[in-house]
Design an enzyme around this catalytic site. Structure first.
Site, PDB file in Angstrom:
ATOM      1  N   ASP A 148      27.478 -10.287 -41.952  1.00  0.00           N
ATOM      2  CA  ASP A 148      27.076 -10.830 -43.244  1.00  0.00           C
ATOM      3  C   ASP A 148      28.321 -11.497 -43.851  1.00  0.00           C
ATOM      4  OD1 ASP A 148      25.781 -11.583 -45.539  1.00  0.00           O
ATOM      5  OD2 ASP A 148      24.887  -9.628 -45.934  1.00  0.00           O
TER       6      ASP A 148
HETATM    7  C1  BGC Z   1      23.627 -12.226 -47.956  1.00  0.00           C
HETATM    8  C2  BGC Z   1      22.960 -12.706 -46.688  1.00  0.00           C
HETATM    9  C3  BGC Z   1      23.052 -14.200 -46.589  1.00  0.00           C
HETATM   10  C4  BGC Z   1      24.501 -14.636 -46.662  1.00  0.00           C
HETATM   11  C5  BGC Z   1      24.704 -16.132 -46.580  1.00  0.00           C
HETATM   12  C6  BGC Z   1      25.029 -12.799 -48.113  1.00  0.00           C
HETATM   13  O1  BGC Z   1      25.512 -12.557 -49.383  1.00  0.00           O
HETATM   14  O2  BGC Z   1      23.672 -10.833 -47.979  1.00  0.00           O
HETATM   15  O3  BGC Z   1      21.620 -12.291 -46.667  1.00  0.00           O
HETATM   16  O4  BGC Z   1      22.447 -14.644 -45.399  1.00  0.00           O
HETATM   17  O5  BGC Z   1      25.039 -14.189 -47.889  1.00  0.00           O
HETATM   18  O6  BGC Z   1      24.269 -16.744 -47.729  1.00  0.00           O
END
Ligand code: BGC
Length: 748
Positions: free
Chosen positions: A287
């Site tokens: 993530d």
């Molecule tokens: C989120 C993810 C997301 C990523 C990219 C993170 O803060 O938890 O679900 O895909 O950001 O935007």
């Protein structure tokens, strides 16, 4: 063509024309595809693994390392030589252009393609994922994923960051709307079909956030404690089904820690469970900012750092050269990324920008919403509304004249034309804005009752709203609760004094209908007062037409709750959600960028409810609920009879469902199992279902085949699933608390 569609046309075509012009600009459409190269790896008759190995042999050390990390967030960062070829999504991995391997262009896509507005492009907002879960419809889940895949491709992306499946362990989780409910079999089955849909469009599919990111409070530091059996039978089962049946090319590991280690450097989660037990052949990406080390994360099974390159770039290379990270480990990471690109088809079917079909999108979004709306209460035949009998309709509730609320955070889809509650020209959406889609419930109602006088009252003043409701033939109150990534709900009650509003309106008008726009369950101190209640979730681009069709009976509601609605937070396993002590969400004193990237100190949360997640908790603790898991009414009625259970290779449940009312409908027939007492399980678990379409008076015999794993428990000693010999009870019916059919079966 519906009214809202007609109004949308000029804007849509304006965008389409802009997109066509953009496509015509020399070089732009080619910019995203790698040059055509005819290496032996382009032979599509070889397996993705063989093809990846052929590429790997050609790669320099730097080229391998370049596959292992992103180059920042093109959405936010200035253009650099590294990200120049990207499509300006949230993540970009440079490919190997000299070998015809394109870059990986990632976009968030939970309920539609994120941030299309900034690119001046249209994308469909589907109803929230939880709404799709409420349809219990595997084909709708495929369509949901396929639409996302189609629109990603049309916009120039080749990887989706969708596929959220953390189960609803705490309904206050601000991302409940992005997930598929509290039951691992329901959520896992649906996410698998969603991923298959996305990947059918030659887009790399993803499942996330692996694992136990079940609350947003303190997500970057929280350390979740959970025993192995409880872990395997709850959240991990949803992922296991999603990974083994949906075959996503990628898995996104989560921010939190699990039993001591961050998920993105957690050997148990990544190597032992995902890659070894489930034989996942694809790649794990972190993530955003969830990578906290190089050697440890690499050895644990992380393949790709996103969105930047703190650990999996220069430090990684130095570690390989020093021998602290074995070359074989690096090769395995690069192999997994390449084989996933071949498997998903992003090399054989390069992206080709085109124009999103907004009409198709609106129709898919509307149908999915129609299948996911749940009728929670309907007294005295309050619904459906009979347009010809209505002279006055009072529409009440925030912004119900112009729009419907959507879920926020990285899932946020930009509404075409901007946020419905912003002045024209000020419609750009920002992180954690409350974004209302321009799909007007009031107009949808007026269109279906053209001879009635439809009034609007914002509901800010409960007494004024009650007055508006008093003289009307029917009052429809639209109540909402916004939620988002990066926050949890304070509690489960409706915000902005909407409880008072509903109570006042329902007291003034006995024909009050409440329509809820929420992602999470809500408590309803007023539940006895209105004549009818609909849960419409975050309803997507064409939500108002879907709600209108249900209110006026063009569509017979058929959704059922994927989450229990408790009576009160006090009945939850954790009446008070554990939030981080402030100090653990910040560094004390000055820290270096590396220390920062290494992560925050932990705070502890024990998931000591163990196996008892969702309805399993309420069943086991004998706590009455407001509306149970699997519950949902219809404008017709159904009868169940004749259950026969056979135990061959697989246990099957055969029974008859009859439509005993006067309208066609679709009934979700649910099958649960109670395990033998010595299995030490909660009273029952969902093991299958079938959504059965029935005309008035029609009967169908249904057979549901039960996956043996869904009858098994996870045996920690053996390290695997095992069936406990003994007496099982199979229960069948229309909700987790209405199971009229029962049959015993003995299994060995
Ligand atoms: C989120 C993810 C997301 C990523 C990219 C993170 O803060 O938890 O679900 O895909 O950001 O935007």
């Amino acid at each position: 063509m519906t009214n809202s569609l007609r109004r949308a046309v000029p804007r849509v075509w304006a965008l389409a024309i802009i997109s066509i012009l953009l496509l015509a600009l020399p070089g732009l459409s080619q910019r995203h595809s790698a040059p055509k190269v005819d290496g032996p790896w382009m032979n599509a008759s070889l397996s993705p693994d063989q093809r990846a190995d052929l590429v790997l042999k050609e790669l320099t050390l730097d080229e391998k390392i370049a596959l292992l990390h992103g180059v920042g967030m093109p959405t936010d960062d200035p253009v650099t030589p590294d990200n120049a070829a990207s499509n300006r999504g949230v993540g970009y991995v440079v490919g190997v252009p000299r070998l015809g391997i394109p870059g990986i262009d990632m976009s968030d896509a939970a309920y539609g393609v994120r941030s299309s507005g900034v690119n001046g492009r249209y994308s469909t907002a589907l109803p929230a994922n939880v709404a799709a879960a409420a349809s219990w419809d595997t084909e709708a889940a495929f369509e949901y994923g396929a639409l996302i895949g189609r629109e990603l491709r049309a916009q120039g992306f080749n990887m989706s960051l969708g596929g959220g499946v953390d189960i609803t362990r705490d309904p206050r989780n601000g991302r409940t709307f992005e997930y598929l409910g509290e039951d691992p079999v329901l959520a896992g089955t649906l996410v698998a079909r969603l991923i298959e849909g996305t990947q059918s469009q030659h887009v790399i599919g993803d499942i996330k956030h692996y694992a136990f990111n079940d609350q947003e409070s303190g997500r970057n530091s929280v350390n979740i404690h959970i025993g192995e059996r409880a872990a395997r039978e709850t959240d991990l089962l949803a992922f296991e089904i999603g990974v083994t049946k949906g075959h996503p090319a990628a898995v996104m590991c989560s921010y939190n820690r699990v039993n001591g280690d961050f998920a993105c450097e957690n050997k148990f989660l990544l190597n032992d469970v995902l890659k070894k037990d489930w034989k996942f052949p694809g790649f794990v990406l972190s993530d955003w900012g969830g990578t906290h080390s190089d050697a440890k994360a690499s050895a644990a099974g992380l393949d790709n750092e996103e969105p930047g390159n703190v650990f999996f770039d220069a430090r990684f290379k130095a570690a390989v050269q020093a021998g602290t990270i074995p070359m074989a480990e690096l090769d395995d990471h690069a192999h997994r990324i390449l084989r996933s690109m071949f498997a998903a088809g992003v090399i054989d079917y390069p992206r080709q920008r085109s124009v999103v079909d907004p009409f198709a999108g609106l129709e898919v979004a509307r149908k999915i919403e129609e299948g996911g709306i749940v009728l929670l209460k309907n007294e005295r035949g309050a619904l459906p509304l009979a347009a010809e009998k209505l002279h006055t309709i009072a529409v009440i509730g925030a912004h119900s004249d112009v729009g419907m609320i959507s879920g926020g955070g990285s899932a946020q889809v930009d509404p075409i034309g901007g946020n419905a509650i912003m002045p024209p020209g000020k419609g750009a959406t920002h992180w954690q804005d409350h974004v209302w889609f321009p799909t007007s419930p009031m107009k949808a109602i007026q269109a279906r009752a053209p001879h009635a006088t439809v009034t609007y009252n914002s509901g800010e003043d409960a007494a004024a709203a009650a007055l508006a409701a008093k003289g009307a033939d029917v009052a429809v109150v639209f109540a909402y609760e916004w939620e988002s990534e990066g926050m949890d709900l304070k509690d489960l009650s409706l915000p902005e004094k909407q409880d008072e509003l509903i109570a006042a309106v329902a007291a003034a008008n006995p024909h009050t209908i409440v329509v809820l726009e929420t992602g999470s369950p809500v408590t309803m101190p007023w539940v006895g007062a209105p004549a009818a209640i609909l849960e419409a979730w975050f309803a997507g681009s064409d939500g108002a037409n879907a709600v209108g069709n249900v209110l006026f009976g063009k569509v017979n509601p058929s959704g059922k709750l994927p989450n229990t609605f408790p009576k009160s937070e006090a009945d939850l396993p954790h009446p008070v959600l554990t939030r981080p002590p402030l100090a653990s969400e910040q560094f004390s004193g000055p820290v270096s960028p590396l220390e920062r990237a290494q992560g925050l100190p932990p705070f502890e949360v024990a998931y000591d409810e163990g196996l008892k997640v969702g309805y399993k908790w309420f069943d086991a603790e004998k706590k009455p609920v407001l509306f149970p898991f699997g519950f949902g009414l219809s404008y017709t009625s159904y009868g169940y009879s004749g259950l026969k259970v056979s135990a061959g290779d697989k246990v099957t449940a055969t029974f008859t469902v009859a439509n005993t009312g006067a309208r066609a409908g679709a009934e979700i027939a649910e099958v649960y199992a109670a395990l033998p007492a010595n299995a030490q399980e909660p009273p029952k678990r969902l093991v299958g279902w079938s959504k059965v379409k029935l005309n008035a008076g029609e009967k169908k015999t249904v057979t549901v085949e039960i996956d043996p794993k869904y009858l098994s428990i996870f045996d920690e000693q053996k390290g695997g699933w095992t069936l406990v010999p003994g007496a099982y009870t199979i229960l069948v019916g229309g909700s987790s608390q209405s199971l009229p059919l029962k049959a015993a079966v003995s299994l060995k």
